[in-house]
Write an enzyme that holds these catalytic residues in place. Structure first.
Site, mmCIF file in Angstrom:
data_model
loop_
_atom_site.group_PDB
_atom_site.id
_atom_site.type_symbol
_atom_site.label_atom_id
_atom_site.label_comp_id
_atom_site.label_asym_id
_atom_site.label_seq_id
_atom_site.Cartn_x
_atom_site.Cartn_y
_atom_site.Cartn_z
ATOM 1 C CG PHE B 226 -1.864 1.199 1.247
ATOM 2 C CD1 PHE B 226 -3.162 1.052 0.761
ATOM 3 C CD2 PHE B 226 -1.455 2.451 1.693
ATOM 4 C CE1 PHE B 226 -4.027 2.127 0.738
ATOM 5 C CE2 PHE B 226 -2.322 3.532 1.656
ATOM 6 C CZ PHE B 226 -3.614 3.370 1.182
ATOM 7 C CG ASP B 332 5.440 3.862 1.726
ATOM 8 O OD1 ASP B 332 5.398 4.464 2.819
ATOM 9 O OD2 ASP B 332 4.441 3.731 0.998
ATOM 10 C CE LYS B 363 -0.439 5.614 7.748
ATOM 11 N NZ LYS B 363 -1.844 5.669 8.093
ATOM 12 C CB THR B 388 0.848 26.195 -4.387
ATOM 13 O OG1 THR B 388 0.385 26.410 -5.713
ATOM 14 C CG2 THR B 388 0.664 27.478 -3.588
#
Lengths: 506, 506
Positions: B226, B332, B363, B388
Site C-alpha cells: 500500500f 515507504d 503519519k 504551491t
C-alpha cells in the site's frame, strides 16, 4: 493621526494608519493591550506606507541563508527568502529588510494579508491548537464538532446547489479525489446503479491495474489548463512542458481553450467563433475519444496557463454539453475561488442554470476539497474514497476564520470595487506605454487581472527593484493576484511601480 | 502521590499518576500554573487508570451527531466520533464519554498521545502561529528560518546516508513526488546527464501525454503493498479491490511479496525460498517488463496489506538487485517510520550496506516528504518538482517538537522494550487460545505487532466493547499500532482486554 510603535523592521518611520475603509473596522477591534504586548507579531492592520527596497534581492543576508538552505532543500525556484514575522498586510518583507508590495501573495494563496489579526486570534484558539496536536483520521474518527466546523466554515460558502464536501489537503489531491468520484460515479451508472455489486472480473482485474476493474476512461481537460502536478492531475495539466516532462501520463483527451483576442469589444465575432469551435471540439471528444471522458475539468480563468478567460456563454455552453452527454462538470476554483474575481466563486459570474457537479478549492481557502450535491457522488461503499487524514481540521478552522473576516469586512465586494479601479488605471498605462500592457484582461473580474509583456521575465525582475512582488503565468503574462485586503491606495502604489518599470523598458 | 484535578470527563476518580518512567520526566516540566489554568486541555501526562465503556458505541449522543454530520460528509467509514478535547495520552474518548485504550492511534498517525504537553507548547509558540497564519509557498518564498527548521527537525532524524528532503503534505503525495523524482532521474541518465537539454520531440510530446516526453516507464511495487490512493500511488497500491475499483491505473508491474509462514523458526527453509523467489521475480520484471521500472517501492512491513514482514536478508537482496540494475529503491516508511518498530526508521533493522535512494515519511511525523542523498535526484531544472505549498512549515515545526520529545524521553528505546514485553504476553495468549492469535508477528519490531484472527471484524468490534480501540489490516489481521508513549501498564490492559474477547469468541 495616532502613531503606533511597531517592533523592529525598517519601516517604522513610514508607518501610517490604514485607509479609512479599513480603519473604521479596525477601531472596533477588541484585542487587549496585554495580548498585544505579549505577541511578537506586528500590530494588526497597520502597514508601511510604501515599499522600500534597500538592497539587491537577494541581498547579502538572503544570499548567505539561501546558500545554507540549498544544501538540504532545492532553492532554484526561490523567489525571495521571506521574513514572515515582519511581513504585514499587503507587504512582504525579505531577509534583508526589503519591503515589497505583494501582488503575488504566495502564488495567490494568501487571502487576508500577512499576520492578519483575525487569523492570529483563530490560530491562538484552543480549537485550533486541538486541531494541531490531535490530528484526526477524519474518515474514521471525526471530531464531535466536525459537522459544526464544516457548516460554519467550508459549507457556509458552498457554491449554490452543492451542499456536501469531501475535504483534502491541497489543490492537486482535491482535483484527484474529484476525478476519482467521477470515475466511480460513471462506472456505477454503467453497472446499473449504486446497488449493483462488482463482478469477480472487476475485482480481480482491478488488482492487476487492468480493465474492467481499472477502467479505460478519462478526464477531459483543456489545452493550457492547470490542475495540479500529481500523476492524475498532471495528466489533465497542459500548461508547460517543464511541468510534465519525464512523468508518465494517462492518454487522456484535451480540447482547445478558446483563446480570446483583446480588446473583447473589437473581436466579438472571432471570439464567439473560437468559443463555438472549442465547444464543438469538446463534444467531438466526448463522443469519439477512445477513452470516454467521464468528466470535463475546467478553470474559470486558466491561471497558470496565462490568464485565459472565456465568456459566461462559453461556460453555459459547456454545462449544457456535459449535461447533454451525461458527463460531469468539475470546476477547478483552486486559484479563482475565495473572492479574488469579485464574486466568492468565479463561476458565479456565469449565471449557470444548473450548478457544476463538483467544485474544487484550495489556495486562499488554506484548506482544500471538492464540493458536490448529488448524493450519488458518494461512492456506493465506504472506504472507496478514503485516506488517512482526509483533510485537516486545523486548516478548516482557519478557513472559517477567513470566511468570517471576508463577510465582516465585505472583502468580496471590496475586491470587485478595487479591481474596477485598478483595471481603469491599467488601461491608462496601456495607452501610455504601447506594447507593454498587451491584451489587458480581467475587466469586471475583481483584481484577477493580467496583461502580456514582450519581456515578461525582465518586467517581473524590474518590478521587484521598485518594490513590487508580482508573478507571471503562461508564456508572456504578468498576473496580478493581490490579497482581498488590497485597497485603492495599494492599486495606486502598484500602478506607480509598474509605470516606473514600463518607462525603463520603453 | 500528588492528586491533580482534571476538567470534566468521566474518569476523574480513576486518575492516577503515570508510570514511574514517565513521571520522573514529567516532574521536570516547567509549565506555569497560570498557563495550566488558562487551558481547556487536560493536565499533561495524566491518564485514566483504565478504559471505561458506558454505552454502546456509537452511543446516543454520537448517533445523533453522526446523523447530522452525514448530511454533509460521508460517515460510512466512521469508527468513533471522537472528543479530542477529552482524549488524553493513550486514551481516546468518544462523544458519549466512553474511554478506550487506543492502539490504533488515528491509523498509526498519533506519535505521542492525545493532548501531549510538549506538542501543546509547540502549538502555542509564535513560530507555530506564524506557520499557521502566514503559510508560505515554500519553493518560491521559503521563510528565513526554513533551513533551521529542517535541520533541527525533519533532517535531524534523516535516515543514514540521506541528507536532503523534499517536503510534502501526506503519504500519498510524498510517494508520488518520490516517483516523479525517480522518473526524472532515470530519463536524465538515459539522455546522457543533467546537462543535456530536452529535445523538441520530448517537449512537444510531453504536452500530448505521449512518449518520449511522457515516458513509457514504471514503478515496481509488491503485491499486497500500500502506497497511497492518488492516481500514481494507487497504481502501486495492491492491497484490496475496494481501494482500486473503478479508478484508471498505470499498467505498472507488481512482484510477489514473500508471505512468510509462522513461527519463523519452524519454516526457515520455506521462508528463505519464498524470499529468493520474490527477488528472482523482481529481477525478471526489472529486465523484462515492457514498461521498464525506474524504481522499486517497498514498505519495510506491508502495513495496510496485512502486516507482512520479510527478513533483513530479503531487503539487503533487494538493495543489491536494484543497485545491480541501476534502479532506485524507495522505502515507504509512511506507516513504519518514527519509532514504532523500535528503531526510528524500520529499515535500520536491515543493516544495509548502501542506504535506500529515497525514504518517504508521513503519519507519526505529522508532516510528509521524501529524504534523498544523491544530488542528481534534484531534477536538472527548477520548477520540475514543484507545487504551491510544497509541505507545511507548521507541521514541520510540530515534527521537530515530536523529535525532541522522542529523544528526551527515549521513546524509541522504550517502544522496543515495551514491544518485547507485549509480544511475550501475546505469545502467552496465543498458547491459551489456539487459532485466535494466528501467525503472531512483529517480534523484535517494537510494538508493530499483528496476528490473524478467523473472525477478525467481530474481534475488532468486541474489543471496542471491552475498551480497546484497535484496527485491522489485510484480510484477517489485527494490527497493533500503539503510540510511542505506550508502556508496560498499557500492554497489560491491552492483553487483559484481548483475553476477554478471546474468551468470548473461543
Amino acid at each position: 493621526m495616532a502613531s503606533r510603535v511597531l517592533r523592529a523592521g525598517s519601516f517604522i518611520a513610514r508607518t501610517v494608519p490604514p485607509p479609512a475603509s479599513v480603519a473604521s473596522v479596525l477601531s472596533r477591534r477588541t484585542f487587549s493591550v496585554s495580548a498585544r504586548m505579549a505577541s511578537s507579531f506586528y500590530e494588526p492592520g497597520w502597514e508601511p506606507e510604501a515599499p522600500s527596497v534597500k538592497t539587491e534581492i537577494p541581498g547579502p543576508k538572503a544570499k548567505a541563508a539561501i546558500a545554507e538552505l540549498d544544501q538540504v532543500f532545492d532553492t532554484r525556484s526561490l523567489n525571495m527568502l521571506t521574513d514572515y514575522q515582519k511581513s504585514v498586510g499587503n507587504y512582504i518583507v525579505d531577509a534583508d529588510g526589503n519591503v515589497l508590495l505583494d501582488v503575488y501573495a504566495q502564488i495567490a494563496s494568501i487571502p487576508l494579508g500577512y499576520n492578519n489579526p483575525a487569523l492570529l486570534k483563530a490560530a491562538r484558539s484552543d480549537e485550533m491548537i486541538n486541531g494541531i496536536i490531535n490530528r484526526p483520521a477524519l474518515g474514521n474518527f471525526p471530531p464531535t464538532d466536525w459537522a459544526h466546523v464544516l457548516k460554519s466554515g467550508i459549507l457556509k460558502v458552498a457554491p449554490k446547489g452543492l451542499n456536501q464536501v469531501f475535504t483534502a489537503m491541497a489543490g492537486s489531491d482535491a482535483n484527484e479525489t474529484a476525478y476519482k468520484a467521477a470515475f466511480m460515479y460513471r462506472r456505477q451508472r454503467e453497472r446499473g446503479g449504486h446497488h449493483v455489486e462488482f463482478t469477480e472480473e472487476e475485482l480481480s482485474s482491478s488488482m492487476l491495474n487492468q480493465a474492467p476493474g481499472a477502467p479505460q476512461l478519462s478526464i477531459l481537460s483543456f489545452k493550457s489548463g492547470f490542475h495540479g502536478r500529481l500523476f492524475g492531475s498532471l495528466s489533465t495539466t497542459r500548461s508547460k512542458p517543464i511541468h510534465k516532462l519525464d512523468i508518465p501520463a494517462f492518454d487522456w483527451p484535451q480540447a482547445t481553450f478558446p483563446l480570446l483576442q483583446y480588446p473583447l469589444a473589437d473581436h466579438a465575432a472571432a471570439n464567439a467563433a473560437a468559443e463555438a469551435a472549442s465547444l464543438a471540439e469538446v463534444e467531438h471528444l466526448l463522443l469519439n475519444h477512445p477513452l470516454p471522458p467521464c468528466a470535463v475539468v475546467v478553470e474559470p480563468i486558466q491561471s497558470e496557463g496565462g490568464d485565459n478567460h472565456a465568456s459566461p456563454a462559453f461556460f453555459r455552453g459547456l454545462r449544457a454539453l456535459t449535461r447533454k452527454h451525461g458527463v460531469l462538470l468539475i470546476v477547478d476554483e483552486v486559484q479563482t475561488g475565495v473572492g479574488a474575481t469579485g464574486r466568492f466563486w468565479a463561476h458565479e459570474h456565469w449565471d449557470l442554470p444548473h450548478p457544476p457537479d463538483m467544485v474544487t478549492f484550495s489556495k486562499k481557502a488554506q484548506t482544500a476539497g471538492y464540493y458536490y450535491g448529488d448524493p450519488l457522488l458518494r461512492p456506493n461503499k465506504p472506504y472507496r474514497q478514503f485516506n488517512t487524514w482526509m483533510g485537516d481540521p486545523a486548516r478548516a478552522i482557519l478557513f472559517r476564520a477567513i470566511v468570517d473576516e471576508v463577510e465582516r469586512l465585505g472583502l468580496v465586494e471590496s475586491t470587485a470595487r478595487v479591481g474596477g479601479y485598478l483595471y481603469g488605471k491599467l488601461e491608462g498605462l496601456a495607452g501610455r506605454y504601447p506594447g507593454q500592457f498587451g491584451n489587458l484582461r480581467g475587466k469586471g473580474m475583481g483584481t484577477f487581472i493580467a496583461f502580456d509583456h514582450p519581456k515578461r521575465d525582465v518586467f517581473l525582475a524590474e518590478a521587484k527593484k521598485v518594490g513590487i512582488n508580482i508573478g507571471g503565468s503562461g508564456q508572456s503574462a504578468v498576473r496580478l493576484r493581490p490579497m482581498l485586503i488590497f485597497q485603492e491606495k495599494h492599486a495606486d502604489l502598484l500602478v506607480e511601480g509598474l509605470e516606473k518599470v514600463a518607462k525603463k523598458l520603453a
